[in-house]
Design an enzyme around this catalytic site. Structure first.
Site, PDB file in Angstrom:
ATOM      1  N   TYR A 137       0.831  -1.210   0.000  1.00  0.00           N
ATOM      2  CA  TYR A 137       0.000   0.000   0.000  1.00  0.00           C
ATOM      3  C   TYR A 137       0.863   1.256   0.000  1.00  0.00           C
ATOM      4  O   TYR A 137       0.645   2.173  -0.792  1.00  0.00           O
ATOM      5  CB  TYR A 137      -0.921  -0.018   1.216  1.00  0.00           C
ATOM      6  CG  TYR A 137      -1.848   1.160   1.300  1.00  0.00           C
ATOM      7  CD1 TYR A 137      -2.883   1.318   0.385  1.00  0.00           C
ATOM      8  CD2 TYR A 137      -1.693   2.114   2.299  1.00  0.00           C
ATOM      9  CE1 TYR A 137      -3.738   2.407   0.452  1.00  0.00           C
ATOM     10  CE2 TYR A 137      -2.546   3.201   2.382  1.00  0.00           C
ATOM     11  CZ  TYR A 137      -3.577   3.338   1.454  1.00  0.00           C
ATOM     12  OH  TYR A 137      -4.414   4.416   1.528  1.00  0.00           O
ATOM     13  N   LYS A 172       1.109   3.846  -3.236  1.00  0.00           N
ATOM     14  CA  LYS A 172       0.702   5.252  -3.235  1.00  0.00           C
ATOM     15  C   LYS A 172       1.868   6.166  -3.614  1.00  0.00           C
ATOM     16  O   LYS A 172       1.674   7.184  -4.282  1.00  0.00           O
ATOM     17  CB  LYS A 172       0.162   5.634  -1.851  1.00  0.00           C
ATOM     18  CG  LYS A 172      -1.250   5.135  -1.575  1.00  0.00           C
ATOM     19  CD  LYS A 172      -2.256   5.790  -2.514  1.00  0.00           C
ATOM     20  CE  LYS A 172      -3.682   5.488  -2.101  1.00  0.00           C
ATOM     21  NZ  LYS A 172      -4.673   6.128  -3.006  1.00  0.00           N
ATOM     22  N   ASN A 203     -12.708  -0.120  14.548  1.00  0.00           N
ATOM     23  CA  ASN A 203     -12.510  -1.265  15.443  1.00  0.00           C
ATOM     24  C   ASN A 203     -13.014  -0.956  16.847  1.00  0.00           C
ATOM     25  O   ASN A 203     -13.784  -1.730  17.438  1.00  0.00           O
ATOM     26  CB  ASN A 203     -11.028  -1.629  15.509  1.00  0.00           C
ATOM     27  CG  ASN A 203     -10.607  -2.555  14.391  1.00  0.00           C
ATOM     28  OD1 ASN A 203     -11.410  -2.929  13.551  1.00  0.00           O
ATOM     29  ND2 ASN A 203      -9.331  -2.909  14.369  1.00  0.00           N
ATOM     30  N   PHE A 204     -12.569   0.159  17.391  1.00  0.00           N
ATOM     31  CA  PHE A 204     -12.957   0.521  18.758  1.00  0.00           C
ATOM     32  C   PHE A 204     -14.469   0.707  18.885  1.00  0.00           C
ATOM     33  O   PHE A 204     -15.095   0.242  19.848  1.00  0.00           O
ATOM     34  CB  PHE A 204     -12.243   1.800  19.189  1.00  0.00           C
ATOM     35  CG  PHE A 204     -10.798   1.599  19.576  1.00  0.00           C
ATOM     36  CD1 PHE A 204     -10.234   0.335  19.629  1.00  0.00           C
ATOM     37  CD2 PHE A 204      -9.998   2.691  19.904  1.00  0.00           C
ATOM     38  CE1 PHE A 204      -8.908   0.147  20.004  1.00  0.00           C
ATOM     39  CE2 PHE A 204      -8.672   2.518  20.279  1.00  0.00           C
ATOM     40  CZ  PHE A 204      -8.127   1.252  20.315  1.00  0.00           C
TER      41      PHE A 204
END
Length: 433
Positions: free
Chosen positions: A258, A262, A303-304
């Site tokens: 990734y 980029k 996620n949290f």
């Protein structure tokens, strides 16, 4: 015996007046006489070549003078012309026929040159035909909302690898909105004025897709905006990060596909800008959150939030002291539009300089959702950056942009959206700020 006057005209017929006498019939005008007509015909017959030249000259004069007396500068009805695409910002798909190889429209059943001629600056519309790749995703769908709301025509291209049709359902039926299921790694032929290139899976295909979109932009003369990432800085040795910093990236690490993808995309974008004079813009996006994020995309905020709503422990990797900055999606969208409409290539950091450790973020999520949520520490991932914070001085100065939504303001909006989606109420899938 009274004398009689005898008429001796061409027809030999006398004309009797009321008194019974005969008088001479008045002769025809000289212009209409047969002998004169015959003489003119003979004269013209002898001067055929001169007459042909006079006819050509007369026709040419009428043809060249017609545009001067036309009520508009449009082309003749019934013709289709192939205009050279004008410079950016001067072509309007709603005025100039919607683009395409043949710049004509169906008007009254006839294909016309439409209004391909010059239009006074004061009358030109500012609406454009805009392509958003990855427009069904988290950031892309919010960008589409803003562009449609501004009156533009938007084409979304998405393969729905991470995007969702539900993110764009509010625009179905809108004549200014189109949705195409397509993977940008395959070529695409469209006529547009701007390209926001957001489509980018974390794989080498983000390079191929960028090449295809750059090629499209070059072909149609569109302005191209690349959404790059703060990951180009890697695990930075400079803090905060400015755009002139070249980064500290592991080219063979687990995150390299990734990161380097980029970085390559930025290189290609600048190469097209220098070699082909393509109008480009580069945005380096820092952590962004908000409604419509994928619930299980692995990003720390989602996620949290998902874990807290599901009554699961909040997983913190490493010691939790690594820092990130978090911007709300509406701030990012405004930054992207300002960058596209501005006159500066970039790259520009687009992020919130407010810096939080992972533990601080977990605590904010606890305060927002469940104060009793537990925090669970896990082994840190490889090449995880220790610090990440943007320097946005350049964006402030040249774009007049800076984020306005704090984490404690924006997080509840995201939580509300996640709660509806996790617990089965899909009525709020389109939640926006």
């Amino acid at each position: 015996m009274a004398s009689e006057l005898t008429y001796r005209g061409h027809d030999g017929s006398p004309s009797r007046e009321e008194g019974g006498t005969y008088t001479a019939k008045a002769q025809k005008g000289w212009l209409l006489s047969a002998s004169y007509t015959r003489r003119v015909g003979l004269l013209l017959q002898d001067q055929r070549f001169l007459c042909v030249l006079l006819g050509i000259a007369l026709a040419s004069t009428v043809f060249l003078a017609a545009p001067l007396f036309s009520p508009s500068s449009t082309s003749t009805v019934g013709t289709v012309h192939l205009p050279r695409r004008p410079a950016y910002g001067r072509w309007d798909p709603l005025v100039d026929g919607g683009g395409g190889a043949l710049d004509g429209r169906l008007a009254g059943g006839l294909v016309a040159g439409a209004t391909g001629g010059k239009i006074p600056l004061g009358l030109r519309r500012k609406t454009m035909r805009i392509l958003v790749t990855g427009g069904a995703g988290f950031v892309g769908s919010h960008l589409v909302d803003q562009l449609i709301g501004s009156g533009h025509s938007v084409i979304v291209v998405d393969n729905f690898f991470t995007g969702r049709k539900e993110n764009l359902a509010q625009h179905f039926g809108n004549p200014r909105f189109e949705l195409i299921r397509h993977d940008v790694v395959e070529p695409l032929l469209l006529e547009v004025d701007q390209i926001y290139h957001l489509a980018c899976p974390a794989s080498p295909t983000n390079v191929v897709g960028t090449l295809n979109m750059l090629g499209l932009a070059k072909r149609v003369g569109a302005r191209f905006l690349l959404t790059s990432t703060s990951e180009v800085y890697g695990d930075p040795l400079q803090h905060p990060q400015v755009e002139t910093y070249w980064g500290n990236v592991n080219p063979i690490g687990v995150r390299s596909c990734y990161d380097e993808g980029k970085r390559t995309a930025e290189t290609l974008t600048m190469d097209y800008h220098r070699a082909a004079a393509l109008e480009v813009r580069i945005a380096r996006i820092f952590n962004t959150y908000g409604p419509r994020m994928c619930i299980d995309d692995g990003r720390v905020v989602s996620n949290f939030v998902a874990q807290a709503l599901r009554k699961e422990p909040l997983t913190v990797y490493g010691d939790g002291k690594q820092t990130r900055s978090f911007q709300y999606v509406s701030d990012l969208v405004q930054g992207l539009i300002k960058l596209m409409e501005g006159e500066h290539v970039g790259p520009f950091n687009l992020g919130n300089p407010g810096e939080f450790t992972m533990l601080e973020l977990a605590q904010v999520v606890q305060e927002t959702i469940d104060p009793n949520a537990k925090i669970e520490f896990r082994r840190n991932t490889e090449d995880d950056p220790h610090k990440r914070k943007p320097d946005i001085a350049k964006a402030k100065e040249l774009l007049g942009w800076e984020p306005t939504v704090t984490l404690r303001r924006g997080l509840p909006l995201m939580v509300s959206d996640f709660r509806r989606r996790i617990f089965g109420d899909h009525a709020g899938d389109g939640t926006t700020a």
